[in-house]
Design a protein around this motif. Structure first.
Motif: not given
Length: 315
Positions: A118-134, A140-141, A152-153, A295-299
């Protein structure tokens, strides 16, 4: 439908003509929208309202009419996202009511656990700021664009992701699926998530120069390598033009890849040009990452590239 306008991007800035029924476009003085371009036919194309929509038809012009890079073969419906190319001139329609994007979700294969996209970018990863923590995966973004495409980036590289296509991360697997619109939160606005400023010029002391700066952290990177600085200048210029033309937020900044290729390298075989552009974007993204910028400021989306900015200054 309200006031609908056809907007043409010109060297002296955008100009608009109200679409009240139909508008003829061409080089001849009797057209409703006169385009003084040698590549445009005397009577080139017709834009008209019908069945609650806006349509374009090529009038057997010499060089044809393109909508989103595809040659018009018959009546073609336009949206606010449509980019029309007539000769060497870009047009778009302003004032249409855009359809609501299809709500999407990210589903974990096997468990069926779902997460609203439900947002324009969604991060899957181990970081605390990830939308889905794995844990223990390369992040990946997911980039969700206003035209419905999802990209997918990872590692400064990106590609379009198809609905229901598996995303494999170590021992985990996810898919993006369409969701029930009555059960998914509203999509967030398309304001830039980056408080970035771009300063760029084609006429610096040693040639083209560009500086990208995070206005919050102060992190920045400066390019004086010609092609990288030129790319940033062109992307920034498109942002400025689209803002002046009052384009919708999710459509600001997109510039056709083939236009970028010609502007940076001149006429070149299409395959070679696309490969060069991919490499150039990859290098700029890599520089952003090393400087502490996202880096994803360039889409990317299919056939187009843009940069997300808070402020742009061109000289």
């Amino acid at each position: 439908m309200g006031n609908v306008e056809i907007v043409i991007q010109g060297t002296s800035g955008p100009r608009a003509v109200e679409l009240d029924g139909s508008v003829h476009i061409g080089r001849g003085p009797d057209n409703d929208l006169v385009v003084a371009d040698g590549e445009v036919s005397w009577r080139h194309a017709l834009v008209y309202m019908e069945s609650g929509g806006v349509w374009i038809r090529d009038l057997d012009s010499r060089n044809g009419t393109l909508v989103d890079g595809v040659a018009v073969k018959g009546p073609t419906r336009l949206s606010e996202r449509s980019r029309v190319r007539i000769g060497d001139v870009d047009l778009f329609v302003r004032g249409l009511v855009s359809a609501q994007p299809t709500p999407m979700l990210v589903e974990e294969v096997g468990t069926g656990v779902q997460h609203p996209l439900n947002r324009e970018r969604f991060v899957i990863g181990p970081g605390a700021d990830a939308d889905l923590r794995v844990p223990d995966v390369q992040p990946v973004t997911l980039l969700k664009h206003g035209n419905g495409e999802i990209w997918m980036g990872a590692d400064d590289e990106d590609r379009q992701l198809m609905v229901d296509e598996p995303i494999k991360l170590a021992n985990f697997s996810f898919v993006v699926r369409s969701a029930d619109p009555n059960r998914v939160p509203t999509v967030e606005g398309a304001e830039s998530p980056y408080v970035y400023e771009l300063q760029a010029t084609l006429d610096g002391p040693t040639g083209p120069e560009a500086t990208l700066r995070d206005l919050e952290s102060g992190d920045e990177i400066r390019w004086s390598a010609e092609t990288r600085a030129v790319l940033l200048y062109l992307l920034g210029r498109q942002v400025a033009r689209d803002r002046e033309a009052r384009r919708t937020l999710d459509e600001v900044g997109w510039i056709g890849d083939e236009d970028l290729i010609v502007s940076v390298w001149g006429k070149t075989p299409r395959a070679d040009g696309l490969a060069r552009l991919k490499t150039l974007v990859h290098r700029v993204r890599g520089g952003c990452r090393e400087a502490g910028l996202n880096p994803w400021c360039i889409e990317k989306r299919r056939g187009y590239t843009r940069i997300r900015l808070h402020k742009v200054t061109l000289t």
